[in-house]
Design a protein around this motif. Structure first.
Motif, PDB file in Angstrom:
ATOM      1  N   TYR A   1       0.763  -1.260  -0.092  1.00 33.26           N
ATOM      2  CA  TYR A   1       0.078  -0.109   0.179  1.00 33.26           C
ATOM      3  C   TYR A   1       0.916   1.149  -0.131  1.00 33.26           C
ATOM      4  N   GLU A   2       1.979   1.269   0.799  1.00 29.12           N
ATOM      5  CA  GLU A   2       2.847   2.533   1.012  1.00 29.12           C
ATOM      6  C   GLU A   2       3.423   2.802  -0.341  1.00 29.12           C
ATOM      7  N   ALA A   3       3.813   1.798  -1.089  1.00 31.70           N
ATOM      8  CA  ALA A   3       4.258   2.067  -2.392  1.00 31.70           C
ATOM      9  C   ALA A   3       3.288   2.663  -3.403  1.00 31.70           C
ATOM     10  N   VAL A   4       2.182   2.116  -3.426  1.00 32.28           N
ATOM     11  CA  VAL A   4       1.021   2.498  -4.400  1.00 32.28           C
ATOM     12  C   VAL A   4       0.785   4.045  -4.088  1.00 32.28           C
ATOM     13  N   ALA A   5       0.879   4.483  -2.549  1.00 25.30           N
ATOM     14  CA  ALA A   5       0.357   5.617  -2.003  1.00 25.30           C
ATOM     15  C   ALA A   5       1.308   6.674  -2.509  1.00 25.30           C
ATOM     16  N   THR A   6       2.790   6.386  -2.459  1.00 23.61           N
ATOM     17  CA  THR A   6       3.604   7.428  -2.592  1.00 23.61           C
ATOM     18  C   THR A   6       4.417   7.393  -3.910  1.00 23.61           C
ATOM     19  N   THR A   7       4.402   6.314  -4.731  1.00 25.78           N
ATOM     20  CA  THR A   7       4.992   6.557  -5.885  1.00 25.78           C
ATOM     21  C   THR A   7       4.032   6.337  -7.118  1.00 25.78           C
ATOM     22  N   VAL A   8       4.669   6.294  -8.241  1.00 24.89           N
ATOM     23  CA  VAL A   8       3.803   5.971  -9.699  1.00 24.89           C
ATOM     24  C   VAL A   8       4.376   4.620 -10.101  1.00 24.89           C
ATOM     25  N   GLY A   9       5.092   3.928  -9.388  1.00 25.94           N
ATOM     26  CA  GLY A   9       5.454   2.258  -9.978  1.00 25.94           C
ATOM     27  C   GLY A   9       6.738   2.539 -10.683  1.00 25.94           C
ATOM     28  N   ARG A  10       7.153   1.334 -11.124  1.00 24.33           N
ATOM     29  CA  ARG A  10       8.286   1.264 -11.777  1.00 24.33           C
ATOM     30  C   ARG A  10       8.005   1.312 -13.407  1.00 24.33           C
ATOM     31  N   PRO A  11       8.986   1.346 -14.106  1.00 23.79           N
ATOM     32  CA  PRO A  11       8.975   1.566 -15.511  1.00 23.79           C
ATOM     33  C   PRO A  11       8.368   0.440 -16.265  1.00 23.79           C
ATOM     34  N   CYS A  12       7.273   0.731 -17.104  1.00 24.79           N
ATOM     35  CA  CYS A  12       6.703  -0.474 -18.134  1.00 24.79           C
ATOM     36  C   CYS A  12       7.876  -1.230 -18.794  1.00 24.79           C
ATOM     37  N   GLU A  13       7.460  -2.250 -19.392  1.00 29.55           N
ATOM     38  CA  GLU A  13       8.664  -3.038 -19.979  1.00 29.55           C
ATOM     39  C   GLU A  13       8.976  -2.320 -21.477  1.00 29.55           C
ATOM     40  N   GLY A  14      10.255  -2.296 -21.707  1.00 22.73           N
ATOM     41  CA  GLY A  14      10.788  -1.673 -22.763  1.00 22.73           C
ATOM     42  C   GLY A  14      11.249  -0.327 -22.636  1.00 22.73           C
ATOM     43  N   PHE A  15      10.966   0.445 -21.161  1.00 22.27           N
ATOM     44  CA  PHE A  15      11.449   1.598 -20.902  1.00 22.27           C
ATOM     45  C   PHE A  15      12.696   1.961 -20.040  1.00 22.27           C
ATOM     46  N   GLU A  16      13.536   2.788 -20.269  1.00 20.58           N
ATOM     47  CA  GLU A  16      14.328   3.154 -19.453  1.00 20.58           C
ATOM     48  C   GLU A  16      14.101   4.430 -18.772  1.00 20.58           C
ATOM     49  N   LEU A  17      14.486   4.437 -17.583  1.00 22.92           N
ATOM     50  CA  LEU A  17      14.440   5.853 -16.770  1.00 22.92           C
ATOM     51  C   LEU A  17      15.449   6.134 -16.059  1.00 22.92           C
ATOM     52  N   ARG A  18      15.744   7.450 -15.848  1.00 25.78           N
ATOM     53  CA  ARG A  18      16.706   7.970 -14.869  1.00 25.78           C
ATOM     54  C   ARG A  18      16.189   9.462 -14.650  1.00 25.78           C
ATOM     55  N   VAL A  19      17.146   9.719 -13.530  1.00 28.76           N
ATOM     56  CA  VAL A  19      16.847  11.052 -12.993  1.00 28.76           C
ATOM     57  C   VAL A  19      18.041  11.862 -13.168  1.00 28.76           C
ATOM     58  N   ALA A  20      17.851  13.001 -13.935  1.00 33.52           N
ATOM     59  CA  ALA A  20      19.236  13.790 -14.164  1.00 33.52           C
ATOM     60  C   ALA A  20      19.605  14.490 -12.963  1.00 33.52           C
ATOM     61  N   ASP A  21      20.881  15.325 -13.094  1.00 34.04           N
ATOM     62  CA  ASP A  21      21.389  15.972 -11.825  1.00 34.04           C
ATOM     63  C   ASP A  21      20.385  16.938 -11.240  1.00 34.04           C
ATOM     64  N   ASP A  22      19.470  17.494 -12.233  1.00 40.87           N
ATOM     65  CA  ASP A  22      18.832  18.559 -11.845  1.00 40.87           C
ATOM     66  C   ASP A  22      17.370  17.933 -11.200  1.00 40.87           C
ATOM     67  N   GLY A  23      17.195  16.765 -11.447  1.00 41.33           N
ATOM     68  CA  GLY A  23      16.103  16.218 -10.712  1.00 41.33           C
ATOM     69  C   GLY A  23      14.976  15.850 -11.894  1.00 41.33           C
ATOM     70  N   GLU A  24      15.223  16.298 -13.159  1.00 41.86           N
ATOM     71  CA  GLU A  24      14.517  16.000 -14.269  1.00 41.86           C
ATOM     72  C   GLU A  24      14.309  14.469 -14.634  1.00 41.86           C
ATOM     73  N   VAL A  25      13.181  13.982 -14.929  1.00 39.96           N
ATOM     74  CA  VAL A  25      12.888  12.761 -15.208  1.00 39.96           C
ATOM     75  C   VAL A  25      13.042  12.175 -16.760  1.00 39.96           C
ATOM     76  N   LEU A  26      14.055  11.445 -17.081  1.00 42.69           N
ATOM     77  CA  LEU A  26      14.211  11.123 -18.339  1.00 42.69           C
ATOM     78  C   LEU A  26      13.792   9.817 -18.655  1.00 42.69           C
ATOM     79  N   VAL A  27      13.255   9.628 -19.944  1.00 42.53           N
ATOM     80  CA  VAL A  27      12.698   8.454 -20.471  1.00 42.53           C
ATOM     81  C   VAL A  27      13.222   8.131 -21.720  1.00 42.53           C
TER      82      VAL A  27
END
Length: 483
Positions: A316-342
């Protein structure tokens, strides 16, 4: 691992759904009830009508109309004729819509006159077809059955961004991208054959069109379109049609929590929401005060579709506080300034006729710069903390409206909250909160309450109470209208 998609195109999916689900209801819209077989027949006849009107493979047609059975028939009929769909936001005024129709090169414009008491016009030289007066017994369904060959790499649609931060840009996506991503979405949302899916999200948005119409064809769910959100109508349809699936923006669930008393909502099984500003408290209330047995949260954008999602069985805590993990076939990282890159197969083919904007959004390594700020937890789940453009700086400290709004939503007297940064002579900027109350509370009381729960630089210095917040057609707060 790569998902194997069973269809090469959306038209192939429509035909296959008719073969798999036949006489089951595909769409229920007022007195209109179409089975999957009937829907496929009307789609093929509408494809013939488009062909007779001169729409060939790759030609664009704009669709400026509310959620309806006719929208569904028109959109899939166009794709079956080999055309490219250009949905238009129904809240746009004539000048805004005409700009999109012209820039997309649309050969025709389909509208629904009378919606919101408006007459929808087209730019000079573009034929206008009314879905209702010229609808399923007029233009739609009037042609000889046709299904042109369409491939997975062919362009399916050009969906224009909301335009809240500048001129809308046309996002180009293929058939294959859509089918692969939303087949996985069905698994994550636990959508299944026989579900009754009330679609409040506008069809002109990917949530309504792809996570709604396309997903329902993939799984054999019945679509119940709703043209305008009205909580009483939603409650009536949930009871009457035994709705099982009801995704929507956070505002939808706010309304259900406020107005659902005395109604039989027991059929509801699946809720899906996702936003940079969904408060933890709202997630808790959805799962404890409403009958939903599965809640999926996720993160997506027009330029890439659904990028992350919670998984069935997540705590429950994960569902409540995050938007989950990447869908299959996607990479995700957070840049130095905090921006989400996909990065991944679902990232758009680019912005229509705008190579400069495309290059600014997708770097040479293929990373899409989303403009959202986020953090990754130890398990790789994404937490959205705000928009780069929304962040404001209070005396040198970064303040994120989404985080502050989440805190304010915990107050029992707060129904909705939106926070912006406003100029301040001493600190440069400070927070101002716009609050829709559910009970009596004063500005001083709310500020004092906030000071006990968050760092001083995050506490709004000003609170303005409103009866409602300005929302766009997808339920997001239009902060450019707050000051």
């Amino acid at each position: 691992m790569t998902t194997t998609v069973r269809w090469h195109s959306i038209p192939e999916l429509v035909r296959d759904a008719a073969e798999r689900f036949g006489d089951a209801e595909a769409v229920v819209d007022g007195d209109t009830r179409l089975t999957f077989a009937e829907l496929a027949d009307q789609v093929r006849r509408t494809a013939g009508a488009f062909a007779s009107a001169g729409v060939g493979p790759g030609d664009r047609v704009a669709l400026w109309a509310p959620n309806s059975a006719e929208w569904m028939v028109a959109a899939f009929g166009l794709l079956t004729a080999g055309g490219v769909l250009v949905p238009v936001n129904t809240r746009f005024r004539d000048e805004e819509a005409h700009d999109i129709v012209v820039r997309s090169g649309a050969k025709a414009l389909l509208v629904q006159n009378g919606f919101l008491d408006r007459e929808f016009t087209g730019p000079p030289g573009v034929p206008v077809i009314d879905l209702k007066s010229d609808g399923r017994h007029g233009f739609l369904g009037s042609g000889d059955p046709l299904e042109r060959k369409v491939g997975e790499d062919d362009l399916a649609d050009i969906i224009f961004t909301s335009g809240t931060t500048g001129r809308p840009k046309g996002v180009m996506t293929t058939h294959g991208q859509t089918l692969r991503l939303y087949e996985e979405w069905c698994d994550l949302a636990q959508l299944r054959a026989g579900d009754r899916y009330l679609i409040v999200n506008p069809f002109f948005h990917i949530f309504g069109y792809k996570a709604g119409l396309v997903a329902s064809l993939i799984r054999g769910a019945t679509v119940l379109p709703l043209a305008v959100f009205d909580v009483d109508r939603v409650l009536e349809l949930v009871e009457k049609e035994r709705v099982t699936v009801l995704p929507g923006p956070p505002t939808l669930y706010h309304s259900l929590l406020e107005a659902g008393g005395g109604r039989d909502l027991s059929s509801l099984r699946v809720a899906v929401t996702g936003s940079a500003d969904i408060p933890v408290e709202l997630v808790r209330r959805i799962t404890t005060e409403l009958p939903f047995r599965h809640l999926m949260t996720g993160y997506g954008l027009t330029e890439a579709g659904t990028v992350t999602a919670s998984r069935p069985g997540d705590p429950y805590e994960a569902v409540a506080t995050t938007v989950g993990r990447p869908c299959e076939g996607f990479e995700l990282r957070v840049a130095d300034d905090g921006e989400v890159l996909v990065r991944g197969y679902g990232v758009m083919r680019g912005y229509l006729d705008d190579p400069a904007a495309t290059a600014a959004a997708i770097d040479p390594d293929g990373w899409l710069h989303t403009g959202d700020l986020g953090e990754l937890d130890a398990e790789g789940r994404l937490r959205i903390v705000g928009r780069k453009k929304d962040m404001f700086i209070v005396g040198g400290f970064n303040a994120y409206p989404a985080e502050i709004e989440g805190f304010l939503m915990r107050h029992p007297a707060v129904a909705q909250a939106a926070v912006i940064g406003v100029p301040d002579a001493r600190l440069g900027q400070v927070g101002k909160a716009f609050v829709v109350p559910r009970a009596e509370v004063s500005e001083a009381e709310l500020i004092a309450w906030a000071k006990e729960r968050m760092a001083g630089f995050k506490v709004p210095c000003h609170v303005e109470f409103r009866t409602e917040l300005p929302l766009n057609a997808t339920g997001k707060v239009m902060k450019d209208r707050l000051s």
